[in-house]
Design an enzyme around this catalytic site. Structure first.
Site, PDB file in Angstrom:
ATOM      1  N   ASP A   1      21.926 -41.890 -46.026  1.00  0.00           N
ATOM      2  CA  ASP A   1      20.787 -41.133 -46.544  1.00  0.00           C
ATOM      3  C   ASP A   1      20.113 -40.393 -45.383  1.00  0.00           C
ATOM      4  O   ASP A   1      20.417 -40.639 -44.216  1.00  0.00           O
ATOM      5  CB  ASP A   1      19.808 -42.101 -47.213  1.00  0.00           C
ATOM      6  CG  ASP A   1      18.856 -41.412 -48.169  1.00  0.00           C
ATOM      7  OD1 ASP A   1      19.010 -40.197 -48.413  1.00  0.00           O
ATOM      8  OD2 ASP A   1      17.946 -42.087 -48.684  1.00  0.00           O
TER       9      ASP A   1
ATOM     10  N   ASP B   1      16.571 -36.382 -55.140  1.00  0.00           N
ATOM     11  CA  ASP B   1      15.390 -36.987 -55.773  1.00  0.00           C
ATOM     12  C   ASP B   1      14.916 -36.186 -56.976  1.00  0.00           C
ATOM     13  O   ASP B   1      13.966 -35.398 -56.894  1.00  0.00           O
ATOM     14  CB  ASP B   1      14.273 -37.145 -54.738  1.00  0.00           C
ATOM     15  CG  ASP B   1      14.708 -38.067 -53.609  1.00  0.00           C
ATOM     16  OD1 ASP B   1      15.594 -38.893 -53.844  1.00  0.00           O
ATOM     17  OD2 ASP B   1      14.164 -37.958 -52.501  1.00  0.00           O
TER      18      ASP B   1
ATOM     19  N   ASP C   1      15.445 -31.880 -46.707  1.00  0.00           N
ATOM     20  CA  ASP C   1      14.965 -33.056 -47.430  1.00  0.00           C
ATOM     21  C   ASP C   1      13.874 -32.601 -48.396  1.00  0.00           C
ATOM     22  O   ASP C   1      12.716 -32.467 -48.032  1.00  0.00           O
ATOM     23  CB  ASP C   1      14.430 -34.079 -46.418  1.00  0.00           C
ATOM     24  CG  ASP C   1      13.914 -35.349 -47.081  1.00  0.00           C
ATOM     25  OD1 ASP C   1      13.867 -35.408 -48.321  1.00  0.00           O
ATOM     26  OD2 ASP C   1      13.551 -36.287 -46.350  1.00  0.00           O
TER      27      ASP C   1
ATOM     28  N   HIS D   1      18.825 -45.081 -60.641  1.00  0.00           N
ATOM     29  CA  HIS D   1      18.005 -45.265 -59.441  1.00  0.00           C
ATOM     30  C   HIS D   1      16.562 -44.943 -59.795  1.00  0.00           C
ATOM     31  O   HIS D   1      16.308 -44.119 -60.673  1.00  0.00           O
ATOM     32  CB  HIS D   1      18.520 -44.340 -58.340  1.00  0.00           C
ATOM     33  CG  HIS D   1      17.852 -44.536 -57.016  1.00  0.00           C
ATOM     34  ND1 HIS D   1      17.365 -45.749 -56.584  1.00  0.00           N
ATOM     35  CD2 HIS D   1      17.602 -43.649 -56.001  1.00  0.00           C
ATOM     36  CE1 HIS D   1      16.854 -45.610 -55.377  1.00  0.00           C
ATOM     37  NE2 HIS D   1      16.983 -44.349 -55.007  1.00  0.00           N
TER      38      HIS D   1
ATOM     39  N   ARG E   1      23.824 -38.048 -49.050  1.00  0.00           N
ATOM     40  CA  ARG E   1      22.943 -37.053 -49.662  1.00  0.00           C
ATOM     41  C   ARG E   1      23.231 -35.654 -49.124  1.00  0.00           C
ATOM     42  O   ARG E   1      23.226 -34.685 -49.863  1.00  0.00           O
ATOM     43  CB  ARG E   1      21.472 -37.416 -49.411  1.00  0.00           C
ATOM     44  CG  ARG E   1      20.509 -36.530 -50.183  1.00  0.00           C
ATOM     45  CD  ARG E   1      19.069 -36.996 -50.073  1.00  0.00           C
ATOM     46  NE  ARG E   1      18.526 -36.818 -48.731  1.00  0.00           N
ATOM     47  CZ  ARG E   1      17.282 -37.151 -48.393  1.00  0.00           C
ATOM     48  NH1 ARG E   1      16.492 -37.722 -49.285  1.00  0.00           N
ATOM     49  NH2 ARG E   1      16.846 -36.948 -47.167  1.00  0.00           N
TER      50      ARG E   1
END
Length: 970
Positions: free
Chosen positions: A576, A652, A329, A706, A636
């Site tokens: 996610d 991201d 992440d 997004h 993701r």
């Protein structure tokens, strides 16, 4: 959405407060639910949270393997073969450790190599779930055998040679060596073992209880002691003497699995436990990493192994870290480095001018790949080039190593790039044709303020005549008091909802899902066998073990409409945080010594965890519609095979030009690695974008806008008038090309060729295309060159193909390849071209949702090549059901030759539609026709523009379900 400001944000995820819970909890599977946030501004990724190779013991050991001094050799007297395979043992001349080698011939010019230790203490994990099924076998024949080599043929034309001492596998394309395994002698297979110091401690402790000294016990007493130890049956010789103490060999036919190392060597840092920051990783079986080198003679470029924010053609890693494959992440990730991101696909294509080959390293553990171009003067390079007949040219050399598992290598011999992706797709699957809405525009923000805010955003798109298909939004019971009404207001317009489903379960005794998991032993365990507790959005959380089939069944069952409270068949899913993300875990993920179903450690399966979550979700969506509707899941995290279950995005990113530029090589890497339904958040997730950042997104496979909670609102009408028009134009352009996208995704399902392609996939012998990653193709017809620098007024576009014409899609100005040409650009458009010789289907009425365009007529854009010819295809079905898999579809093959444009229908009568053809545009016609008539003799109305050389046939009104033709009278 990534873990934002770890420890300061709390999220009530769908799965912890929903999945059939009452409306007093969060709405089922609700999207991005924030239960009480103490959100602070976030900064770029903290590299200190993630390991480098130097901080990773197995990476350091594998990299330290001595070059060109391999101890491994084939034991010819152990050779066995069948019609499809060959089995033989490989022995280390240093440790006498043995491996079982298996070579299997598969259909479609593919060779499967496996290396595993013999009689391991514990069976090693094999990542079978990456495969779409059992591979189809082919023939393997031993052509010639000597004391030095074994020559083999496989399939129809494949050829390979096994070298005995040292072990090496060479694979040929005809007479040219194209892949060599262990040519540099870097094979390193660390056997499971018993820790000597722990063995001594255990024996001494037991010996003391019987009042004697451990070393004075006779052999039978040692056997009595050892039988109570978990490793006893594998660690003792036949006379009861511990192998790890005296190093004696087992009797004939048995194998000593313990490396002969001194006690001092056995206690090297990182062998039995490893510390990173405050986290300690225990290793009960010691070091278990596997690695080998793979060289690509004749190939100067390699691609693939996503996910990395780096160039498309992979770079040399000799002077830095290797490329890392370890799902993590990572928010606001850095660019142009080999750092691991959210997904891992251990697949690589090597490209040479004469062809392409591929390798798939099927291992779900943490993996590294070193890349180095051979030195033209090196001994290894000289020998390989001598064998291959390729001269003394540099080529790509790679070194693959994983922390655990086996060496499970699939070799695809091509010979073309499309052959390689097909061969890989045959192994791991392709992406099933998505519903039409999934190819439209997705609108998302973390977060919308309340129910009225969502209503106003939806209304704003309609008022400003901007299409969109999917709404993502944040909900809580105070700000969104009537979620059912809100959902129905959206779906009544043909739009869909996507809600978030995270795999961390809130540890709350009143939450039924958590209680069910505890009662049924559904959670991942820590190293002691207790339920693992981590920290994520809901606070203290545990994680379902998706490697347990019962867990996957239960998870899938919760998507039933009578359990998934408040939802309908128009509500879909976003998985996610499924790396899995653990805010207080090592490297923001689960400890490697956690335990899964079957007794495997998390280190063995880590990169596959997220894929198993998505597989369960997909199955739930299929079950709720009784297998009638196609599912949609956005994930993701991903691994090889994830393409079978839906879309992914690049995580991201940041709203800046550098992240816009890196999106193209990242998406190309995903596309050629079997994951075609991919995209980057348009405009960037973090920070605030320039208006120009939106244009390129309309031509990536997954198209979503997004934004982060602390960014400015980005609805198109909130920008200045010029930017609003630009964004509106980009989104509408996407909708006009939906027939092309839909056709390309159907083509991918059948052939594995991705919709978004590097130039070399269509022009494999054009060496100029090998390093281009700032432009790409959609199918074989559309060339896109995004503008990736602010304020650019011109770009250099490479047009591939000998004597190939390329027409600008707006004004039809023509350019000829091959070569670079300078093209003017502005804020209002980016360079997009259609190749001469193609026919592209469009629908030019961009309505507010794709479902409302279902019955609209088609326009065909015909761009002629120099011979006045063109070809194209249109695929048509109902856009949503699985009936197409039963043959309910139409494929219209279009061709133009000798001034006749005609259609041929595949499956005529299998699917009926009211759609028709309202316009045909023919570009590149040097003079106007005297008349035009169709196959019934009816005159067709037309107009011709001399300046642009464009002929437009108006209202031919041909049925899409029937065959037709038009003849131009010249």
């Amino acid at each position: 959405m990534a873990g934002l400001c770890y420890g300061n944000a709390y999220k009530c995820n769908f799965d912890t407060e929903s999945f059939g819970s009452s409306m007093n909890h969060c709405w089922l599977l609700s999207i991005l639910v924030i239960c009480g946030a103490l959100i602070q501004s976030c900064v770029a990724v903290d590299r200190g949270n993630f390991k480098t190779c130097e901080q990773n013991a197995f990476c350091k050991r594998q990299r330290a393997t001595q070059l060109g001094n391999s101890p491994w050799e084939i034991l010819l007297d152990s050779l066995n073969s069948t019609i499809n395979s060959l089995q033989v043992q490989v022995i280390s001349s240093r440790s006498q450790a043995r491996l079982q080698l298996q070579l299997i011939a598969l259909a479609d010019s593919t060779l499967h190599l496996q290396l595993d230790e013999i009689n391991p203490i514990k069976l090693r994990y094999r990542a079978q779930d990456s495969l779409s099924g059992s591979p189809q076998l082919s023939s393997l024949k031993i052509l010639e055998q000597s004391s030095e080599t074994i020559s083999l043929s496989f399939g129809d034309t494949g050829k390979a040679i096994l070298l005995v001492k040292p072990f090496r596998l060479d694979v040929y394309d005809g007479d040219q060596l194209v892949i060599s395994v262990n040519a540099r002698g870097l094979l390193n297979f660390e056997h499971q073992r018993v820790r000597k110091s722990k063995l001594w401690e255990a024996m001494s402790s037991v010996a003391q209880t019987v009042g004697s000294v451990g070393s004075s016990l006779p052999g039978k007493a040692y056997s009595w002691v050892l039988q109570w130890l978990p490793w006893s049956s594998e660690a003792a010789t036949t006379d009861g003497t511990p192998v790890s103490v005296q190093g004696e060999e087992k009797e004939e036919g048995e194998v000593n699995n313990t490396e002969e190392k001194s006690l001092e060597e056995e206690e090297e840092p990182g062998l039995w436990e490893e510390t990173f920051k405050s986290h300690v990783d225990s290793k009960p079986y010691g070091p278990t990493s596997v690695g080998v080198d793979i060289s690509f003679p004749g190939s100067k470029h390699v691609y693939g192994i996503p996910e990395h924010a780096d160039t498309f053609a992979l770079k040399q890693t000799k002077n830095g870290d290797p490329y890392r494959l370890y799902n993590t992440d990572v928010f606001e990730y850095e660019l142009y480095n080999p750092m691991a991101l959210y997904g891992a696909v251990p697949f690589m294509i090597a490209k040479r001018q004469q062809g392409a080959v591929g390798v798939f390293w099927n291992n779900a553990a943490e993996t590294y790949v070193d890349i180095e171009e051979s030195s033209s003067g090196s001994v290894v390079s000289s020998l390989m080039n001598l064998v291959s007949g390729g001269g003394n040219e540099p080529h790509q050399q790679t070194h693959w190593f994983s922390e655990s598992g086996i060496i499970d290598l699939y070799i695809m011999t091509g010979p073309t790039p499309k052959d390689v992706v097909r061969q890989y797709g045959t192994l791991t699957g392709t992406t099933p044709l998505p519903q039409r809405f999934a190819l439209g525009y997705h609108q998302c923000r973390w977060n919308y303020n309340d129910q009225e805010d969502v209503h106003n955003v939806d209304k704003g798109f309609d008022l400003h005549d901007i299409p969109y298909d999917v709404m993502y939004f944040t909900w809580d019971p105070v700000k969104f008091p009537d979620p059912l009404e809100m959902a129905q207001n959206l779906t009544a317009k043909g739009r869909k909802l996507v809600t978030i489903v995270d795999p961390h379960m809130k540890r709350d005794a009143s939450y039924f899902f958590h209680e069910h998991c505890e009662q049924n032993d559904f959670y991942v365990k820590d190293k002691s066998g207790k339920i693992y507790e981590g920290w994520c959005w809901p606070g203290s959380a545990s994680y379902p073990d998706f490697f347990n089939p019962a867990v996957r069944d239960y998870w899938a069952s919760r998507f039933a409409l009578d359990k998934y409270e408040g939802t309908s068949l128009d509500v879909y899913t976003w998985n996610d945080m499924n790396e899995p993300s653990v805010f207080n875990g090592p490297e923001v993920t689960m400890p490697k010594d956690c335990l899964h179903y079957g007794g495997y450690e998390h280190r063995d399966v880590h990169n596959m965890y997220g894929m198993m979550v998505v597989e369960s979700t997909i199955r739930g969506q299929l079950m709720r519609s009784n297998y009638k509707l196609r599912p949609f899941v956005l994930s993701r995290s991903f691994f090889a095979g994830s393409q079978r279950f839906g879309a992914i995005w690049t995580g991201d990113n940041i709203a800046d030009w550098e992240h816009l530029a890196i999106a193209v090589p990242m998406l190309l890497s995903l596309s050629v690695s079997g994951i075609p339904f991919c995209g980057a958040d348009v405009g960037g997730f973090f920070n605030n974008p320039d208006s120009e950042l939106y244009q390129a997104g309309a031509f990536q496979p997954f198209f979503r806008g997004h934004a982060h909670l602390h960014t400015k609102r980005r609805e198109p009408w909130l920008f200045d008038e010029q930017t609003n028009k630009l964004i509106k134009s980009s989104i509408k352009k996407r909708y006009t090309y939906l027939p092309l996208w839909y056709t390309l995704f159907h083509e991918h399902e059948k052939t594995a060729t991705p919709p978004m392609r590097p130039l070399w996939m269509e022009y494999p012998q054009d060496v100029e295309t090998f390093s281009i990653d700032n432009q790409f193709l959609l199918g074989d017809a559309i060339l896109v060159h995004p503008v990736i620098r602010s304020g650019e007024t011109e770009v250099s576009v490479y047009f591939p193909g000998d004597n190939t014409l390329w027409y600008e899609i707006e004004n039809y100005q023509v350019y000829q390849g091959p070569g670079y040409q300078t093209i003017p650009v502005s804020i209002n458009k980016i360079p997009i071209f259609q190749r001469g010789g193609t026919i592209v289907p469009k629908k030019e009425r961009a309505r507010r949702a794709s479902s409302l365009m279902a019955k609209d007529p088609y326009t065909f854009i015909v761009t002629l090549d120099k011979q006045g010819r063109a070809q194209g295809r249109l695929y048509v079905d109902d856009g949503q059901s699985l009936d197409y898999q039963k043959g309910s579809y139409i494929i219209m093959e279009l061709s133009m030759d000798n001034y006749v444009l005609s259609s041929k229908i595949t499956n005529e009568g299998a699917f009926e539609t009211q759609e028709s053809v309202e316009k045909i545009v023919i570009v590149g016609l040097s003079r106007p026709p005297s008349s035009i008539e169709d196959n019934t003799g009816r005159a067709v109305e037309y107009r011709y523009d001399t300046n642009s050389q464009v002929l437009v046939l108006r209202k031919p009104n041909f049925s899409v379900s029937k065959e037709w033709s038009v003849s131009l009278k010249m």
